[in-house]
Motif scaffolding. Structure first.
Motif, PDB file in Angstrom:
ATOM      1  N   ASP A 110       0.835  -1.199   0.000  1.00 26.25           N
ATOM      2  CA  ASP A 110       0.000   0.000   0.000  1.00 26.25           C
ATOM      3  C   ASP A 110       0.870   1.249   0.000  1.00 26.25           C
ATOM      4  OD1 ASP A 110      -2.581  -1.342   0.219  1.00 26.25           O
ATOM      5  OD2 ASP A 110      -1.881  -1.925   2.213  1.00 26.25           O
ATOM      6  N   ASN A 111       0.361   2.290  -0.647  1.00 23.36           N
ATOM      7  CA  ASN A 111       1.041   3.587  -0.625  1.00 23.36           C
ATOM      8  C   ASN A 111       0.031   4.646  -0.153  1.00 23.36           C
ATOM      9  OD1 ASN A 111      -0.536   4.344  -2.865  1.00 23.36           O
ATOM     10  ND2 ASN A 111       1.009   3.624  -4.314  1.00 23.36           N
ATOM     11  N   GLY A 112       0.388   5.906  -0.291  1.00 20.24           N
ATOM     12  CA  GLY A 112      -0.445   6.975   0.220  1.00 20.24           C
ATOM     13  C   GLY A 112      -1.782   7.145  -0.484  1.00 20.24           C
ATOM     14  N   ILE A 113      -1.937   6.551  -1.647  1.00 23.09           N
ATOM     15  CA  ILE A 113      -3.208   6.709  -2.371  1.00 23.09           C
ATOM     16  C   ILE A 113      -3.992   5.411  -2.482  1.00 23.09           C
ATOM     17  CG2 ILE A 113      -2.529   8.776  -3.655  1.00 23.09           C
ATOM     18  CD1 ILE A 113      -1.922   7.000  -6.057  1.00 23.09           C
ATOM     19  N   GLY A 114      -3.458   4.316  -1.931  1.00 19.56           N
ATOM     20  CA  GLY A 114      -4.222   3.063  -1.966  1.00 19.56           C
ATOM     21  C   GLY A 114      -3.351   1.839  -2.095  1.00 19.56           C
ATOM     22  N   ARG A 115      -3.970   0.798  -2.597  1.00 21.58           N
ATOM     23  CA  ARG A 115      -3.268  -0.481  -2.762  1.00 21.58           C
ATOM     24  C   ARG A 115      -2.515  -0.476  -4.082  1.00 21.58           C
ATOM     25  NH1 ARG A 115      -5.296  -5.191   0.108  1.00 21.58           N
ATOM     26  NH2 ARG A 115      -4.156  -3.924   1.578  1.00 21.58           N
ATOM     27  N   HIS A 116      -1.191  -0.546  -3.987  1.00 19.37           N
ATOM     28  CA  HIS A 116      -0.355  -0.559  -5.183  1.00 19.37           C
ATOM     29  C   HIS A 116      -0.260  -1.953  -5.784  1.00 19.37           C
ATOM     30  CE1 HIS A 116       2.884   0.133  -7.973  1.00 19.37           C
ATOM     31  NE2 HIS A 116       3.590  -0.819  -7.394  1.00 19.37           N
ATOM     32  N   VAL A 117      -0.091  -2.967  -4.927  1.00 17.72           N
ATOM     33  CA  VAL A 117       0.109  -4.321  -5.445  1.00 17.72           C
ATOM     34  C   VAL A 117      -0.591  -5.326  -4.532  1.00 17.72           C
ATOM     35  CG1 VAL A 117       2.327  -4.587  -4.217  1.00 17.72           C
ATOM     36  CG2 VAL A 117       1.857  -5.989  -6.217  1.00 17.72           C
ATOM     37  N   SER A 118      -1.098  -6.386  -5.160  1.00 16.92           N
ATOM     38  CA  SER A 118      -1.657  -7.503  -4.405  1.00 16.92           C
ATOM     39  C   SER A 118      -1.426  -8.765  -5.214  1.00 16.92           C
ATOM     40  CB  SER A 118      -3.146  -7.302  -4.120  1.00 16.92           C
ATOM     41  OG  SER A 118      -3.862  -7.200  -5.335  1.00 16.92           O
ATOM     42  N   GLY A 119      -1.323  -9.884  -4.505  1.00 11.01           N
ATOM     43  CA  GLY A 119      -1.130 -11.149  -5.199  1.00 11.01           C
ATOM     44  C   GLY A 119      -0.576 -12.214  -4.296  1.00 11.01           C
ATOM     45  N   THR A 120      -0.112 -13.291  -4.927  1.00 10.40           N
ATOM     46  CA  THR A 120       0.471 -14.398  -4.179  1.00 10.40           C
ATOM     47  C   THR A 120       1.822 -14.764  -4.767  1.00 10.40           C
ATOM     48  OG1 THR A 120      -0.642 -16.034  -5.565  1.00 10.40           O
ATOM     49  CG2 THR A 120      -1.765 -15.392  -3.525  1.00 10.40           C
ATOM     50  N   VAL A 121       2.651 -15.311  -3.892  1.00 11.09           N
ATOM     51  CA  VAL A 121       3.958 -15.812  -4.305  1.00 11.09           C
ATOM     52  C   VAL A 121       4.094 -17.228  -3.768  1.00 11.09           C
ATOM     53  CG1 VAL A 121       6.456 -15.503  -4.160  1.00 11.09           C
ATOM     54  CG2 VAL A 121       4.955 -13.502  -4.271  1.00 11.09           C
ATOM     55  N   THR A 122       4.470 -18.141  -4.652  1.00  9.44           N
ATOM     56  CA  THR A 122       4.765 -19.515  -4.250  1.00  9.44           C
ATOM     57  C   THR A 122       6.277 -19.650  -4.187  1.00  9.44           C
ATOM     58  OG1 THR A 122       2.779 -20.280  -5.383  1.00  9.44           O
ATOM     59  CG2 THR A 122       4.444 -21.952  -4.836  1.00  9.44           C
ATOM     60  N   LEU A 123       6.773 -20.155  -3.058  1.00  9.16           N
ATOM     61  CA  LEU A 123       8.216 -20.297  -2.905  1.00  9.16           C
ATOM     62  C   LEU A 123       8.544 -21.564  -2.142  1.00  9.16           C
ATOM     63  CD1 LEU A 123       9.566 -18.011  -0.097  1.00  9.16           C
ATOM     64  CD2 LEU A 123       7.156 -18.106  -0.635  1.00  9.16           C
ATOM     65  N   THR A 124       9.753 -22.049  -2.366  1.00 12.62           N
ATOM     66  CA  THR A 124      10.241 -23.175  -1.571  1.00 12.62           C
ATOM     67  C   THR A 124      11.277 -22.636  -0.607  1.00 12.62           C
ATOM     68  OG1 THR A 124      11.863 -23.721  -3.279  1.00 12.62           O
ATOM     69  CG2 THR A 124       9.794 -24.954  -3.297  1.00 12.62           C
TER      70      THR A 124
END
Length: 142
Positions: A110-124
């Protein structure tokens, strides 16, 4: 590492240099990422961060937390509010699922004007903590 674990937030200062350097490093020469006048002529109040820079910052957030032995297998993000110079983006993460040494982490920024990025990351994440083979315990390198 278990489902429901919250990662500590990471604040990233969104500087003009970060935006331009990220665009150049990813060979994204679109003028909206480096030329304020041309960005304004296209309706944007200033230059803004490209998705490849955001993708890299999300990856950094997770490998900083899980350690250098963590391997990103899949990054699925979408952008919302642009990251403009002078703002701060706060990344947050929550472990959604763990199967063996593989985890799915939901990430938001999130930044000052809202949600910049959303999602999922799969990692080992190697789980043989301090086994002498370079594995790092989940939760960070220290």
């Amino acid at each position: 590492m278990k489902a429901g674990d919250e990662l500590p937030p990471l604040e990233i200062a969104v500087t003009r240099t970060l935006i331009v350097a990220g665009a150049l490093a990813s060979r994204d020469y679109q003028d909206v990422h480096h030329d304020p006048e041309l960005a304004r002529s296209k309706g944007s109040p200033d230059i803004f961060m490209n998705i490849l820079t955001t993708n890299g910052l999300v990856g950094r957030y997770l490998t900083d937390h899980f350690g250098p032995a963590a391997v990103l297998r899949k990054v699925a993000i979408r952008l919302g509010a642009p990251n403009y110079p002078g703002d701060t983006m706060v990344l947050r993460g929550r472990v959604e699922e763990v199967v063996g040494d593989t985890a799915v982490v939901r990430v938001t920024g999130d930044n000052g004007i809202g949600r910049h990025v959303s999602g999922t990351v799969t990692l080992t994440v190697p789980t043989a903590a301090a086994d002498g083979n370079g594995a790092v315990p989940p939760g960070g390198a220290g």
